[in-house]
Design an enzyme around this catalytic site. Structure first.
Site, short mmCIF file in Angstrom:
data_model
loop_
_atom_site.label_atom_id
_atom_site.label_comp_id
_atom_site.label_asym_id
_atom_site.label_seq_id
_atom_site.Cartn_x
_atom_site.Cartn_y
_atom_site.Cartn_z
N GLU A 1 -0.62 -0.59 -10.00
CA GLU A 1 -0.44 -1.98 -9.07
C GLU A 1 1.14 -2.36 -9.50
O GLU A 1 1.74 -3.13 -8.51
CB GLU A 1 -1.29 -3.17 -9.74
CG GLU A 1 -1.02 -4.45 -9.05
CD GLU A 1 -1.71 -4.47 -7.65
OE1 GLU A 1 -2.14 -3.31 -7.25
OE2 GLU A 1 -1.71 -5.33 -6.87
N HIS B 1 1.57 2.03 -3.45
CA HIS B 1 0.45 2.56 -4.13
C HIS B 1 0.17 4.17 -3.81
O HIS B 1 0.21 5.24 -4.59
CB HIS B 1 -0.85 2.16 -3.78
CG HIS B 1 -1.44 0.94 -4.35
ND1 HIS B 1 -1.49 0.72 -5.91
CD2 HIS B 1 -1.66 -0.34 -3.81
CE1 HIS B 1 -1.80 -0.40 -6.10
NE2 HIS B 1 -1.89 -1.14 -5.21
N GLU C 1 0.69 -1.31 -0.12
CA GLU C 1 0.06 0.02 0.05
C GLU C 1 0.92 1.18 -0.11
O GLU C 1 0.40 2.39 -0.62
CB GLU C 1 -1.08 0.15 1.31
CG GLU C 1 -1.79 -1.22 1.39
CD GLU C 1 -2.73 -1.26 -0.08
OE1 GLU C 1 -2.96 -0.43 -0.63
OE2 GLU C 1 -3.16 -2.74 -0.26
MG MG Z 1 -2.81 -3.09 -5.04
#
Ligand code: MG
Length: 501
Positions: free
Chosen positions: A296, A270, A267
């Site tokens: 991603e 991201h 995360e």
């Molecule tokens: Mg992801």
């Protein structure tokens, strides 16, 4: 950066949409973190109305007129301006094609379906969810028809998550990676090092110590403490509100500490993307990253190439030993093997780098079959198990760890899963490019903060700064001068796992 006056006028008109999306995202974050459970229904109704408002602003005559004018003058626009126009046209197209009643109906249906899915999953009762899924597929077929497509209705759905992606492309892609993965998995399973589950996965940890490990890792990455926060939620996710306000979550299930650690790092990857977008793009439709595949690739980059690296493990080993006396008994080599253990399993989100893609292929196949009515909803669980047996050699005796494990279908997100695979594969291409410029990642990790700052700087310059300026395939072409390819990823996996096994 944004100099064209027509584009500037468009952006002024876009501002209320930006504001509505902002509040929408905040409500979505709250829904997954701190909202009391009973608030779901009214929250759903509010979010549905928000969608209707956004549609209203988007389809306003003046707005469309300006957009037409900017498009007629495309040649005069720079890449940023072109990106803005492309992104707005893409959204406008769907808002013009999807009737308001349809949007409302879809929103309400999926809100109810999410509540039903949670209950169904909890009680392991497929029948509670099946009628909702039936309705979602019925609406999704209508949606594909409204949006239009050239070859396959699935293409209309893909386009929402990965602009311009097609099932023809993906069929080719999966046909290429499937035999490669089957061979590699076959090799691994024959190795003496192969184990179905690493013992460390079952070791309990002290939650406070693991939280501290998460904090240590984020501090090592030198994250901007005033622009990023970490909370807990059932399903880890990232929500960006603006370039200066990005939120991530993680979870602490009690065992399998590496699962939590790698998910936090995932995360973070991201979040870093959203945090490093050029600030000039704030308040524009490309000020948040839109390609799910590129997104991603960023989470996987950090999770796999940093979070699962030996050099990184060395850096945090001391903190790992503080997780529990039992965990401290294992050698550093054990931890490394545990971080990278390959074994077919039932749960997608817990899958390793090799078997992960089979989970995606299974969902891709089922989604297309359900959409085309080649598969009946009632036969879907049996077909799910059949495919798991076929691809991974495992099968679940319950729905919870089977067809009810993912939230996506209940949200109406059909056509989303493939981006998890293509994004992961893209991450290896990005690694190759980065190492060509900066040298070996392990060496950068050894340099600690200095090395991480270099990695972050490279990603900002080559990936993050653009936000949603480019689509997935355009971006890959720009970065590498070549079309998207799985070869760098195949090479990476082969090298790594032939060493481990
Ligand atoms: Mg992801």
């Amino acid at each position: 950066m944004i100099k064209n006056t027509t584009v500037q006028q468009i952006l002024a008109k876009y501002k209320p949409v930006w504001a509505l999306s902002y509040v929408n995202n905040l409500a979505a974050w709250d829904l997954e973190t701190y909202m009391p459970e009973a608030g779901a229904k009214t929250r759903g109704a509010a979010l549905a109305q928000m969608q209707v408002l956004i549609q209203k602003f988007f389809t306003e005559k003046d707005f469309v007129k300006f957009l037409d004018a900017a498009e007629a003058d495309q040649d005069k626009l720079n890449d940023t301006e072109k990106g803005i126009i492309r992104s707005l046209r893409h959204s406008l197209d769907s808002y013009l094609k999807l009737p308001t009643e349809f949007l409302e109906n879809f929103s309400e249906t999926t809100n109810e379906a999410q509540v039903a899915w949670r209950k169904a999953r909890e009680n392991d009762d497929w029948q509670l969810f099946a009628p909702h899924l039936e309705k979602i597929y019925q609406l999704t077929r209508e949606k594909a028809d409204y949006l239009g497509y050239e070859e396959h209705p699935y293409d209309a759905l893909l386009d929402e998550y990965e602009e311009g992606e097609t099932s023809t492309n993906l069929d080719k892609y999966f046909a290429e990676i499937k035999p490669f993965l089957e061979d590699l998995l076959g090799y691994i399973k024959k190795s003496n090092n192969y184990q179905e589950e690493h013992e460390l996965a079952n070791e309990k940890y002290d939650k406070q110590a693991l939280k501290q490990l998460d904090d240590t890792v984020l501090a090592l990455f030198n994250y901007p403490i005033d622009r990023l926060r970490l909370d807990e939620s059932t399903h880890p996710f990232t929500q960006s509100l603006s370039i200066d306000d990005v939120r991530i979550t993680t979870r602490y299930p009690g065992s399998d500490y590496a699962g939590t650690l790698q998910s936090t790092i995932h995360e973070f990857g991201h979040a870093l993307y959203e945090l490093q977008i050029n600030k000039d793009l704030q308040y524009t439709p490309i000020g948040s990253a839109s390609s799910l595949g590129i997104h991603e690739s960023q989470s996987r980059f950090w999770e796999n190439f940093i979070g699962r690296d030996q050099a990184f493990l060395n850096l945090i080993y001391e903190k790992i030993q503080a997780l529990s006396p039992d965990i401290a008994n294992y050698s550093i080599d054990d931890h490394y093997q545990y971080f990278n253990n390959v074994s077919p399993s039932l749960i997608r989100t817990e899958a390793d780098e090799v078997t992960y893609h089979f989970h995606i292929m299974i969902r891709y196949e089922i989604e297309k079959k359900l959409l085309e009515k080649e598969l009946d909803i009632n036969d879907a669980p049996a077909y799910w198990n059949q495919l798991y047996m076929q691809y991974l050699g495992v099968s679940s005796d319950n729905f919870k760890q089977g067809i009810l494990q993912d939230i996506h279908w209940s949200m109406g997100a059909i056509g989303y899963f493939p981006t998890y695979s293509t994004g992961t594969v893209l991450s290896a291409t990005i690694k190759q490019q980065l190492e060509a410029d900066l040298g070996n990642i392990a060496k950068l990790i050894n340099d600690k903060q200095d090395g991480f700052d270099k990695i972050k700087g490279w990603l900002a310059e080559n990936v993050h700064q653009y936000g949603a300026t480019y689509t997935f395939h355009k971006f890959v072409k720009m970065l590498t001068d070549k079309d998207f390819s799985s070869v760098p990823w195949q090479n990476y996996l082969t090298k790594k796992y032939k060493q481990l096994y």
